[in-house]
Design a protein around this motif. Structure first.
Motif, PDB file in Angstrom:
ATOM      1  N   LYS A   1      -5.113   6.428   0.810  1.00 50.05           N
ATOM      2  CA  LYS A   1      -4.436   5.141   0.651  1.00 50.05           C
ATOM      3  C   LYS A   1      -4.801   4.523  -0.692  1.00 50.05           C
ATOM      4  O   LYS A   1      -5.925   4.673  -1.178  1.00 50.05           O
TER       5      LYS A   1
ATOM      6  N   ARG B   1      -3.869   0.727  -2.952  1.00 48.06           N
ATOM      7  CA  ARG B   1      -3.100  -0.514  -3.045  1.00 48.06           C
ATOM      8  C   ARG B   1      -2.088  -0.404  -4.175  1.00 48.06           C
ATOM      9  O   ARG B   1      -2.384   0.064  -5.272  1.00 48.06           O
TER      10      ARG B   1
ATOM     11  N   PHE C   1       0.835  -1.193   0.000  1.00 45.41           N
ATOM     12  CA  PHE C   1       0.000   0.000   0.000  1.00 45.41           C
ATOM     13  C   PHE C   1       0.871   1.245   0.000  1.00 45.41           C
ATOM     14  O   PHE C   1       1.958   1.251   0.583  1.00 45.41           O
TER      15      PHE C   1
END
Length: 349
Positions: free
Chosen positions: A26, A28, A11
Motif C-alpha cells: 500500500k 498513500r 491510497f
C-alpha cells in the motif's frame, strides 16, 4: 501469476497471490512540493523521507506528503481527483507513475496480468473515465505488465460475497467517490454499476470550512486517527479548549455532520438510479457489503443501516455487513478476478 491493483484517490493497493495467501502493498496517493535548497535536501535525507528531485523542486511522495502539508498548513496534492486522473494538475500523471511503480514491483512473467480498478460512470457529475482507464493501462504497459480494467465495486462482490453466490450489493466508500454495484450470480452488468462523485474528500472539504485554521489535509489527518460519527467529541467541553485542541474539536464535529450528510446524499442518489433501471428479480433479501477507507469511521455501518431503513430503495435488503478488511477488499477482489482470467487463459491455450 496475476496482480490486483486498487487505484484509489487516497491510497493505492497492490494485491498478489504468494503461496496460499494474498500479500498487499500500500502507498498513500499524495505528494507535496518543496522549493529546492541544500537545507531542505539535507532534512529529507536525514529523515529518510522519500522524494523526487524535479528541476527546482523536491517532491515528497506518499505518507510523508501529508506530514509536510500539515507543517506548512497547506493541502497535499493528489494524482487522482474524484476517482480519476486529475486533469488540472500537470504533475498528476508523473506522480501516479511513481506511486504505482513503488508498490507493484516488477512483473513475475512476461506481460503479467494486472486487473486495475476504475470507477463506474457517475450519476451526479460528468468526467472522462475512458481517458483515466487508458492512462493507467499505459503506465502498467510501461512497467512491463498487461493491464485490464475492472469495476471497483464489482471487486468487493468477488471478494466478499462468495457465500451468497456473488449475489448482492457492494458499496465502496473511497476518498473521491462512492462506487456501487448490484449483482446477481456475479454477472458483470454495467447498467447496475454506477458511482456518486462525493465521498471522503467531500467530507474533508466541507468540515474544513467550519472553523478557521483548518485545511482539507488537516481534517483528513484527524479523521484517519478515528472519529465516532455519533459521538465525535466524547465528554469534551469546547469552552475549556484553545489553540490546536479547539481546532481538532471543530474538525471532529464537522466530520460527524458531513458524514451523515454524505450518507443521505448517497441513499437519495441510489433511489433515483434504481427507479430508472429495470432491476433483476431476487429470490431473497440482498446482502449489502460496505468497504473503503471512508467507511472506517466509528459507527459508520450502524448509522448507514439506520438511514437505510427509511430510504425506500425499491429493493429488499437483508444483511448489511462491513467487509472483512475494508481497506484491502477491493484489491483482493481485483486479484481474484485476475487469477480467474489467468486460469481461463491457460486452459484455452
Amino acid at each position: 501469476m496475476a496482480v490486483g491493483l486498487d487505484v484509489g484517490t487516497s491510497f493505492l493497493v497492490a494485491a498478489r497471490q504468494e503461496d496460499k495467501e494474498i500479500k498487499y502493498t500500500k502507498q498513500r496517493d499524495a505528494f507535496f512540493s518543496l522549493e529546492y535548497s541544500n537545507e531542505s535536501l539535507g532534512v529529507l535525507e536525514n529523515l529518510g523521507v522519500p522524494y523526487i528531485r524535479k528541476k527546482d523542486q523536491l517532491v515528497v511522495v506518499g505518507e510523508d506528503a501529508l506530514r509536510f502539508a500539515n507543517i506548512f498548513k497547506q493541502n497535499a496534492r493528489r494524482p487522482l481527483h474524484k476517482g480519476v486522473l486529475s486533469q488540472i494538475d500537470i504533475d498528476a500523471f508523473g506522480m501516479l507513475q511513481v506511486v504505482i511503480g513503488s508498490i507493484i514491483g516488477k512483473p513475475k512473467s512476461e506481460n503479467e496480468l494486472v486487473k486495475y480498478t476504475i470507477p463506474a460512470a457517475p450519476i451526479d457529475e460528468e468526467f472522462n473515465i475512458d481517458y483515466h482507464s487508458k492512462q493507467i493501462g499505459n503506465i502498467l504497459k510501461g512497467l512491463g505488465f498487461h493491464g485490464e480494467p475492472i469495476n471497483e465495486a464489482r471487486c468487493i462482490l468477488l471478494s466478499e460475497l462468495s457465500d451468497r453466490k456473488f449475489t448482492g450489493m457492494a458499496l465502496s466508500f473511497g476518498a473521491g467517490a462512492v462506487n456501487i454495484a448490484l449483482s446477481q450470480y456475479g454477472i458483470d452488468n454495467p447498467a447496475l454499476q454506477f458511482c456518486i462523485a462525493r465521498s471522503g474528500d467531500w467530507v474533508d472539504k466541507n468540515a474544513a470550512q467550519v472553523y478557521a485554521g483548518l485545511t482539507d489535509t488537516k481534517v483528513q489527518s484527524i479523521k484517519e486517527k478515528g472519529v465516532n460519527i455519533l459521538d465525535p467529541n466524547p465528554g469534551v467541553n469546547p469552552s475549556n479548549l484553545e489553540g490546536s485542541a479547539l481546532i481538532d474539536y471543530y474538525a471532529r464535529h464537522g466530520i460527524s455532520v458531513y458524514y451523515q450528510a454524505l450518507m443521505d446524499h448517497v441513499l437519495k442518489a441510489m433511489k433515483f438510479k434504481f427507479q430508472k433501471e429495470s432491476l433483476p428479480e431476487f429470490s431473497e433479501p440482498l446482502t449489502l457489503v460496505i468497504a473503503g477507507g471512508t467507511s472506517l469511521a466509528g459507527n459508520f455501518v450502524e448509522v448507514f443501516k439506520q438511514k437505510l431503513t427509511t430510504a425506500n430503495l425499491g429493493l429488499e435488503i437483508g444483511e448489511v455487513r462491513h467487509a472483512k478488511d475494508p481497506l484491502y477488499s477491493v484489491a483482493r477482489g481485483a486479484c481474484i478476478a485476475a487469477q480467474l482470467d489467468e486460469k481461463k487463459r491457460t486452459k484455452d491455450q
